[in-house]
Design an enzyme around this catalytic site. Structure first.
Site, mmCIF file in Angstrom:
data_model
loop_
_atom_site.group_PDB
_atom_site.id
_atom_site.type_symbol
_atom_site.label_atom_id
_atom_site.label_comp_id
_atom_site.label_asym_id
_atom_site.label_seq_id
_atom_site.Cartn_x
_atom_site.Cartn_y
_atom_site.Cartn_z
ATOM 1 N N HIS A 213 26.022 -36.695 -56.963
ATOM 2 C CA HIS A 213 26.762 -37.731 -57.641
ATOM 3 C C HIS A 213 27.412 -38.529 -56.723
ATOM 4 O O HIS A 213 28.743 -39.094 -57.013
ATOM 5 C CB HIS A 213 27.693 -37.117 -58.763
ATOM 6 C CG HIS A 213 27.047 -36.122 -59.696
ATOM 7 N ND1 HIS A 213 27.605 -35.196 -60.274
ATOM 8 C CD2 HIS A 213 25.868 -36.117 -60.225
ATOM 9 C CE1 HIS A 213 27.068 -34.746 -61.371
ATOM 10 N NE2 HIS A 213 26.059 -35.330 -61.189
HETATM 11 C C1 LIG Z 1 18.476 -34.924 -58.155
HETATM 12 C C2 LIG Z 1 19.552 -35.609 -59.066
HETATM 13 C C3 LIG Z 1 19.907 -34.840 -60.303
HETATM 14 C C4 LIG Z 1 20.834 -35.518 -60.838
HETATM 15 N N1 LIG Z 1 21.534 -34.920 -62.277
HETATM 16 C C5 LIG Z 1 22.151 -35.641 -63.021
HETATM 17 C C6 LIG Z 1 22.273 -35.071 -64.169
HETATM 18 O O1 LIG Z 1 21.858 -34.233 -64.732
HETATM 19 N N2 LIG Z 1 23.121 -35.907 -65.180
HETATM 20 C C7 LIG Z 1 23.824 -36.839 -64.682
HETATM 21 O O2 LIG Z 1 24.781 -37.473 -65.362
HETATM 22 N N3 LIG Z 1 23.848 -37.359 -63.504
HETATM 23 C C8 LIG Z 1 22.855 -37.123 -62.554
HETATM 24 N N4 LIG Z 1 22.350 -37.384 -61.432
HETATM 25 C C9 LIG Z 1 23.225 -38.760 -60.985
HETATM 26 C C10 LIG Z 1 22.694 -39.855 -61.759
HETATM 27 O O3 LIG Z 1 21.247 -40.045 -61.963
HETATM 28 C C11 LIG Z 1 22.893 -41.197 -60.902
HETATM 29 O O4 LIG Z 1 24.462 -41.337 -60.622
HETATM 30 C C12 LIG Z 1 22.548 -42.365 -61.523
HETATM 31 O O5 LIG Z 1 21.064 -42.605 -61.778
HETATM 32 C C13 LIG Z 1 22.833 -43.449 -60.511
HETATM 33 O O6 LIG Z 1 22.479 -44.719 -61.078
HETATM 34 P P1 LIG Z 1 22.418 -46.108 -60.069
HETATM 35 O O7 LIG Z 1 21.995 -47.126 -61.031
HETATM 36 O O8 LIG Z 1 23.814 -46.195 -59.699
HETATM 37 O O9 LIG Z 1 21.364 -45.672 -58.925
HETATM 38 P P2 LIG Z 1 19.884 -45.116 -59.187
HETATM 39 O O10 LIG Z 1 19.482 -44.837 -60.346
HETATM 40 O O11 LIG Z 1 19.550 -44.659 -58.139
HETATM 41 O O12 LIG Z 1 19.072 -46.765 -59.038
HETATM 42 C C14 LIG Z 1 19.083 -47.529 -57.766
HETATM 43 C C15 LIG Z 1 17.597 -48.142 -57.973
HETATM 44 O O13 LIG Z 1 17.665 -49.275 -56.998
HETATM 45 C C16 LIG Z 1 16.215 -49.185 -55.997
HETATM 46 N N5 LIG Z 1 16.735 -49.850 -54.845
HETATM 47 C C17 LIG Z 1 17.498 -49.002 -53.970
HETATM 48 N N6 LIG Z 1 17.561 -50.224 -52.809
HETATM 49 C C18 LIG Z 1 16.808 -51.174 -53.394
HETATM 50 C C19 LIG Z 1 16.254 -52.295 -52.547
HETATM 51 N N7 LIG Z 1 16.846 -52.616 -51.320
HETATM 52 N N8 LIG Z 1 15.408 -53.137 -52.998
HETATM 53 C C20 LIG Z 1 15.056 -52.622 -54.109
HETATM 54 N N9 LIG Z 1 15.238 -51.799 -55.035
HETATM 55 C C21 LIG Z 1 16.229 -50.880 -54.440
HETATM 56 C C22 LIG Z 1 15.985 -47.514 -56.165
HETATM 57 O O14 LIG Z 1 14.880 -47.406 -55.699
HETATM 58 C C23 LIG Z 1 16.478 -47.155 -57.532
HETATM 59 O O15 LIG Z 1 15.460 -47.320 -58.468
HETATM 60 C C24 LIG Z 1 21.468 -36.866 -60.640
HETATM 61 C C25 LIG Z 1 20.887 -37.569 -59.656
HETATM 62 C C26 LIG Z 1 20.027 -36.771 -58.818
HETATM 63 C C27 LIG Z 1 19.406 -37.809 -57.632
#
Ligand SMILES: Cc1cc2nc3c(=O)[nH]c(=O)nc-3n(C[C@H](O)[C@H](O)[C@H](O)COP(=O)(O)OP(=O)(O)OC[C@H]3O[C@@H](n4cnc5c(N)ncnc54)[C@H](O)[C@@H]3O)c2cc1C
Length: 542
Positions: A480
């Protein structure tokens, strides 16, 4: 310095053709990026480009809930690692992050939790108008299709399907009975009026399969002609004209391209990558950037700082009966899941949990404890032949703060991640209390028929010092990380309450990185709420 210059010259030389323009460009199709792409293209006159470094995500392990750890260290994972952690005997911790449409919501454990209402009230108290719990609740509800139905706290008809689990292992029932035995109240809804207590988790699944942000938001929106989605496109730099963002440079199939944003560029790359991309673009702590060969364009000292995460440790036991999920990978169970979408493979592994205050006088829970009817150590990548079960005490109000910084000017190099786990005594104390609580639960009567040997820490480790040593050797991330582009008004704030980057026009950050403080619970639902609210602000021109 020279290396940085060489890198940019190389990109400029391989640039192809004229760049296309859009109203909005979103970097990253993760939890936040999928919401933004779907909401912004609801107005069919608005042209949106969504860049995603990862691919489409066709793997069956994305769909099968119990298989999530099989996605680790594969092509859908950025496969990050921290720098040697100073309070964890210099261990480098593995940090999975989703690299695929859906981002981390496509590889996560599917637990649907919003955190504590006090988390959002605190964000507002920091000077972020509009982010108190009463103000963000409508966006949680808007995003939700709660299978239990609508209520004061829940919405129906939204893109995120929230379901009660289709499969519950007998060991998980024993866990719930054990919580009752030791006096922990049952909570009918962790996302309702009270957070404390124990329950089965609700999950982001639909019909027994994972339901990521890509499933809920992006796939339906892809039919719209005003949305262009480019998987395999890795953003390398924000294009700036003075103090205005005008587009983005990216690599696709090894070719450098550019796209122009007539309206705004929105970074949604997640906590690691959004801060990295800002720094690669010269937006960040100026002195630090210079030392990696990046010419500072805008001094913003908070970029990459304020990194926070929830640390977890696995307290594991042998199970004396062959009923855990450790034996679940059979053809029969696969067919059962394929045909009826139930059985052990519909499990999200961390089937139940509790929130609790480890000390009297705390205003909110500081500990979340997850229960899994399986062996879960080393992110599920370490396997054993025997059946097991385990507890995951997790610190949800960490004081420790880390940071992300550039290792080099090459956008394809991973940045340096310093989580700095257990850097305060209070964090260590809460984790020690969590390990002791796990043991109390394991020794409740309800587990008598299942409890075998304690595998880790091991029954011989009883003193605080021994448990602290176990934590230093075994602590892992609960996945997280947040906070590296925090929203606020202080000197280290990166974005304002509308998520606009301080001092740069036409640029927002919308993802987990904007959280000023990590909520006391899993972070996917909060990120989706943030993106729903941001989309509404952007559409309203705010
Ligand atoms: C293994 C795991 C288990 C988890 N379990 C839970 C759970 O059970 N419940 C819960 O609530 N949360 C959970 N989480 C946390 C939750 O999933 C994340 O907090 C949330 O998905 C983050 O969202 P985000 O949009 O910030 O980033 P992300 O969902 O990580 O999205 C970022 C996206 O941007 C893309 N990206 C990054 N850099 C670039 C670039 N330079 N150019 C183009 N694309 C790029 C990445 O490939 C990715 O697709 C978990 C996370 C993980 C990894």
């Amino acid at each position: 310095m020279l290396l940085g210059l060489a890198w940019h010259l190389m990109l400029a030389r391989s640039m192809t053709g004229k760049s296309k323009s859009y109203d909005y460009i979103i970097v990253g199709a993760g939890s936040a990026g999928c919401v933004l792409a779907a909401r912004l293209t609801e107005d069919l006159r608005t042209r949106v480009l969504l860049l995603e470094a990862g691919g489409e995500g066709g793997a069956k392990e994305i769909r099968i809930p119990a298989a999530f750890s099989k996605l680790f260290k594969t092509g859908v994972d950025w496969n990050y690692a921290t720098e040697p952690e100073p309070h964890l005997h210099e261990r480098r911790l593995y940090w999975p992050r989703g690299k695929v449409l859906g981002g981390s919501s496509a590889i996560n454990a599917m637990i649907y939790i919003r955190g504590n209402r006090a988390d959002y009230d605190f964000w507002r108290e920091l000077g972020n108008a509009g982010w108190g719990f009463a103000e963000v609740l409508p966006y949680f509800k808007k995003s939700e299709n709660q299978e239990r139905g609508a209520s004061e706290y829940h919405g129906v008809g939204g893109p995120v399907n929230v379901a009660d689990p289709r499969y519950v292992n007998p060991l998980t029932r024993a866990f719930l009975a054990a919580t009752e035995e030791i006096g922990i109240a049952r909570n009918a809804d962790f996302n309702g009026p009270e957070q404390d207590g124990a329950a089965l988790y609700q999950v982001t699944q639909k019909n027994g399969a994972r339901w990521s942000a890509a499933d809920g938001y992006l796939q339906p929106a892809r039919e719209r002609s005003n949305l262009t989605v480019l998987p395999g496109a890795h953003a390398t730099r924000v294009l700036l004209e003075g103090k205005r963002a005008v587009g983005v440079a990216f690599l696709r199939g090894g070719v450098a391209e550019e796209a122009r944003a007539d309206g705004e560029l929105i970074l949604a790359g997640g906590t690691v990558n959004s801060s990295q991309l800002l720094m690669l673009s010269g937006i960040g702590p100026a002195q630090e950037l210079k030392s990696t060969g990046i010419s500072p364009m805008h001094d913003l000292p908070g970029v990459g700082k304020n990194l926070q995460d929830h640390p977890m440790v696995s307290v594991g036991y042998l199970c004396t009966q062959k009923i855990s999920l450790d034996g679940a990978e059979t053809l029969g169970n696969f067919l059962r899941w394929l045909v009826w979408k139930n059985g052990p493979l519909a499990s999200n592994v961390a089937e139940a949990g509790l929130f609790l205050r480890t000390r009297v006088g705390l205003a909110v829970p500081d500990l979340q404890l997850l229960f899994g009817p399986a062996y879960y150590r080393g992110h599920g990548l370490v396997r054993r032949k025997e059946h097991c079960f385990g507890f995951g005490p997790t610190l949800i109000t960490p004081e420790s703060r880390g940071e992300i910084s550039l290792r080099s000017a090459n956008p394809l190099d991973a940045p340096a991640i310093r989580a700095n786990y257990l850097s305060t005594d209070a964090d260590l104390r809460t984790m020690i209390a969590g390990v002791r609580l796990a043991r109390r639960l394991a020794h409740a009567k309800s587990f008598d028929q299942f409890r075998g040997e304690e595998l880790h820490p091991g029954a011989a480790m009883t003193s605080d010092a021994e448990i602290a040593e176990f934590l230093r050797n075994e602590l892992e991330t609960l996945y997280h990380p947040v906070g590296t582009c925090k929203m606020g008004v202080d000197a280290l704030a990166v974005v304002d309450a509308r998520l606009r980057v301080h001092g740069i026009a036409g640029l927002r950050v919308v993802d987990a990185s904007i959280m000023p403080r990590v909520p006391a619970g899993n972070t996917n639902a909060p990120v989706i709420m943030i993106a729903e609210k941001a989309a509404e602000m952007i559409r309203a021109g705010a």
